[in-house]
Scaffold this motif. Structure first.
Motif, PDB file in Angstrom:
ATOM      1  N   ASP A 239      -4.136  -9.212   6.854  1.00 17.98           N
ATOM      2  CA  ASP A 239      -2.918  -8.955   6.530  1.00 17.98           C
ATOM      3  C   ASP A 239      -2.712  -7.641   6.228  1.00 17.98           C
ATOM      4  N   ALA A 240      -1.972  -6.689   6.931  1.00 12.31           N
ATOM      5  CA  ALA A 240      -1.902  -5.638   6.626  1.00 12.31           C
ATOM      6  C   ALA A 240      -0.942  -4.769   7.664  1.00 12.31           C
ATOM      7  N   PRO A 241       0.205  -5.236   7.722  1.00 11.12           N
ATOM      8  CA  PRO A 241       1.106  -4.862   8.672  1.00 11.12           C
ATOM      9  C   PRO A 241       1.451  -3.158   8.853  1.00 11.12           C
ATOM     10  N   HIS A 242       1.917  -2.699   9.780  1.00 10.45           N
ATOM     11  CA  HIS A 242       2.180  -1.356  10.064  1.00 10.45           C
ATOM     12  C   HIS A 242       3.160  -0.903   8.916  1.00 10.45           C
ATOM     13  N   ALA A 243       2.736   0.663   8.492  1.00 14.40           N
ATOM     14  CA  ALA A 243       3.891   1.328   7.726  1.00 14.40           C
ATOM     15  C   ALA A 243       3.520   0.490   6.211  1.00 14.40           C
ATOM     16  N   VAL A 244       2.623  -0.037   5.896  1.00 18.07           N
ATOM     17  CA  VAL A 244       2.613  -0.591   4.553  1.00 18.07           C
ATOM     18  C   VAL A 244       1.859   0.702   3.473  1.00 18.07           C
ATOM     19  N   ALA A 245       1.630   1.710   4.135  1.00 15.00           N
ATOM     20  CA  ALA A 245       1.174   2.881   3.118  1.00 15.00           C
ATOM     21  C   ALA A 245       0.058   2.372   2.254  1.00 15.00           C
ATOM     22  N   ALA A 246       0.361   2.447   0.842  1.00 17.58           N
ATOM     23  CA  ALA A 246      -0.525   2.133  -0.137  1.00 17.58           C
ATOM     24  C   ALA A 246      -0.925   0.516   0.074  1.00 17.58           C
ATOM     25  N   GLY A 247      -0.190   0.057   0.667  1.00 19.39           N
ATOM     26  CA  GLY A 247      -0.723  -1.600   0.931  1.00 19.39           C
ATOM     27  C   GLY A 247      -0.273  -2.508  -0.280  1.00 19.39           C
ATOM     28  N   LYS A 248       0.527  -2.345  -0.951  1.00 20.79           N
ATOM     29  CA  LYS A 248       0.952  -3.202  -2.220  1.00 20.79           C
ATOM     30  C   LYS A 248       1.449  -4.636  -1.507  1.00 20.79           C
ATOM     31  N   GLY A 249       0.799  -5.651  -2.040  1.00 18.92           N
ATOM     32  CA  GLY A 249       1.415  -7.082  -1.571  1.00 18.92           C
ATOM     33  C   GLY A 249       0.380  -7.481  -0.118  1.00 18.92           C
ATOM     34  N   THR A 250      -0.325  -6.656   0.444  1.00 18.10           N
ATOM     35  CA  THR A 250      -1.057  -7.125   1.463  1.00 18.10           C
ATOM     36  C   THR A 250      -2.691  -6.908   1.161  1.00 18.10           C
ATOM     37  N   ASP A 251      -3.613  -7.406   2.091  1.00 18.73           N
ATOM     38  CA  ASP A 251      -4.890  -7.349   1.948  1.00 18.73           C
ATOM     39  C   ASP A 251      -5.381  -6.014   1.707  1.00 18.73           C
ATOM     40  N   ALA A 252      -4.512  -5.011   2.063  1.00 20.91           N
ATOM     41  CA  ALA A 252      -5.014  -3.483   1.981  1.00 20.91           C
ATOM     42  C   ALA A 252      -4.801  -2.711   0.775  1.00 20.91           C
ATOM     43  N   GLU A 253      -4.249  -3.634  -0.341  1.00 23.43           N
ATOM     44  CA  GLU A 253      -3.996  -3.024  -1.679  1.00 23.43           C
ATOM     45  C   GLU A 253      -5.096  -2.780  -2.234  1.00 23.43           C
ATOM     46  N   GLY A 254      -5.059  -1.631  -2.746  1.00 21.59           N
ATOM     47  CA  GLY A 254      -6.345  -0.930  -3.494  1.00 21.59           C
ATOM     48  C   GLY A 254      -7.260  -0.132  -2.352  1.00 21.59           C
ATOM     49  N   TRP A 255      -6.905   0.104  -1.026  1.00 16.49           N
ATOM     50  CA  TRP A 255      -7.517   0.893  -0.263  1.00 16.49           C
ATOM     51  C   TRP A 255      -7.659   2.392  -0.772  1.00 16.49           C
ATOM     52  N   LEU A 256      -6.613   2.881  -1.324  1.00 14.05           N
ATOM     53  CA  LEU A 256      -6.542   4.247  -1.858  1.00 14.05           C
ATOM     54  C   LEU A 256      -7.551   4.288  -3.091  1.00 14.05           C
ATOM     55  N   ASN A 257      -7.924   3.454  -3.796  1.00 16.14           N
ATOM     56  CA  ASN A 257      -8.953   3.583  -4.672  1.00 16.14           C
ATOM     57  C   ASN A 257     -10.327   3.719  -4.254  1.00 16.14           C
ATOM     58  N   GLU A 258     -10.497   2.766  -3.157  1.00 12.25           N
ATOM     59  CA  GLU A 258     -11.895   2.951  -2.603  1.00 12.25           C
ATOM     60  C   GLU A 258     -11.993   4.410  -1.742  1.00 12.25           C
ATOM     61  N   ALA A 259     -11.189   4.688  -1.161  1.00 12.28           N
ATOM     62  CA  ALA A 259     -10.724   5.873  -0.189  1.00 12.28           C
ATOM     63  C   ALA A 259     -11.057   7.083  -1.265  1.00 12.28           C
ATOM     64  N   VAL A 260     -10.633   7.218  -2.514  1.00 12.78           N
ATOM     65  CA  VAL A 260     -10.857   8.322  -3.370  1.00 12.78           C
ATOM     66  C   VAL A 260     -12.353   8.358  -3.659  1.00 12.78           C
ATOM     67  N   ALA A 261     -12.698   7.193  -4.066  1.00 14.89           N
ATOM     68  CA  ALA A 261     -13.951   7.090  -4.523  1.00 14.89           C
ATOM     69  C   ALA A 261     -14.894   7.738  -3.274  1.00 14.89           C
ATOM     70  N   PHE A 262     -14.850   7.270  -1.951  1.00 17.55           N
ATOM     71  CA  PHE A 262     -15.207   7.736  -1.131  1.00 17.55           C
ATOM     72  C   PHE A 262     -15.300   9.336  -0.731  1.00 17.55           C
ATOM     73  N   TRP A 263     -14.031   9.747  -0.931  1.00 18.59           N
ATOM     74  CA  TRP A 263     -13.773  11.102  -0.987  1.00 18.59           C
ATOM     75  C   TRP A 263     -14.862  11.899  -1.947  1.00 18.59           C
ATOM     76  N   GLU A 264     -14.780  11.399  -3.234  1.00 16.46           N
ATOM     77  CA  GLU A 264     -15.729  11.788  -4.419  1.00 16.46           C
ATOM     78  C   GLU A 264     -17.118  12.017  -4.042  1.00 16.46           C
TER      79      GLU A 264
END
Length: 264
Positions: A239-264
């Motif tokens: 559950d992550a429709p198009h244009a949800v950006a940061a993903g709040k309220g979807t299964d993708a919520e929190g993706w940015l935290n993991e992505a930033v950890a990956f970047w580091e």
């Protein structure tokens, strides 16, 4: 948006034109290319440049970039939300020129912005993800502009190929021109072993990408990254429709935290 207002009221300049007055005089469409600055709370921070998707004649900075920039700010990073040229001014690879110009501008003014010039991340959503992805490529990317290599490409539901839209874009933007243009390029075809580390994700219920042939998008990009042994992470959410950006309220919520950890 409140953070932008608070910074503005505190005397922080928010909006920056990335082209000089002379460059804009030479091509007035360059006046539309801007970055919006979210300073970090501490000096010498790493920064991310954030691109939204677009719908022909408008970009989606508020819908897709502002929440991402705010979360990055909360994590201690500086963020720059970008507005790049779109139809009818996106001929001759103008959006890629804008990304490169933004990175060049931030690099040249790194001390003023209080950021590190190296190891930056570029975050792209949807069509902005395709542009971001190509900026990491040898074909049309950072090397061609003499810029430092991105530390990471963080892509949310990026377009890998425009498929049937390619001839339409060519007729509208560059009639009679057979040269390499970003909208003709399938991102996965330009992944090489030295491609920057990449984090990308999609949702199974992304109806926009479904209409563009979902199987030609994320799955093909993933195979190209794996085939070239590029350091990467790939997620497919139920559950992550198009244009949800940061993903709040979807299964993708929190993706940015993991992505930033990956970047580091």
């Amino acid at each position: 948006l409140n953070l932008l207002i608070e910074n503005y009221n505190a005397g922080v300049q928010i909006t920056y034109k990335i082209y000089s007055e002379q460059e804009i005089a030479e091509d007035s469409s360059r006046n539309d290319a801007e970055i919006y600055y979210y300073p970090a709370s501490t000096p010498n921070a790493k920064y991310a440049l954030i691109l939204s998707g677009n719908v022909v004649t408008r970009t989606a900075e508020v819908k897709e970039c502002v929440s991402t920039a705010y979360q990055l700010h909360q994590m201690g990073y500086a963020a720059f939300v970008m507005r790049y040229r779109i139809y009818p001014d996106n001929d001759q690879n103008a959006p890629l020129d804008d990304i490169a110009q933004a990175v060049q501008y931030i690099t040249d003014h790194a001390q003023q912005f209080g950021v590190q010039a190296e190891d930056y991340a570029v975050i792209g959503h949807s069509a902005g993800g395709q542009l971001t992805g190509l900026f990491g490529s040898d074909a049309l990317g950072y090397k061609n502009y003499g810029l430092p290599k991105p530390g990471a490409m963080l892509l949310g539901y990026p377009v890998n190929t425009f498929l049937e839209f390619k001839p339409v874009y060519n007729i509208l933007l560059d009639p009679g021109v057979c040269k390499q243009r970003y909208y003709k390029m399938t991102l996965s075809d330009y992944i090489t072993p030295d491609y920057p580390p990449t984090y990308h994700w999609y949702g199974k219920n992304d109806m926009t990408l479904m209409t563009m042939c979902w199987s030609a998008q994320g799955p093909v990009l993933e195979k190209a990254l794996a085939r070239n042994h590029v350091t990467h992470i790939y997620h497919v959410y139920d559950d992550a429709p198009h244009a949800v950006a940061a993903g709040k309220g979807t299964d993708a919520e929190g993706w940015l935290n993991e992505a930033v950890a990956f970047w580091e």
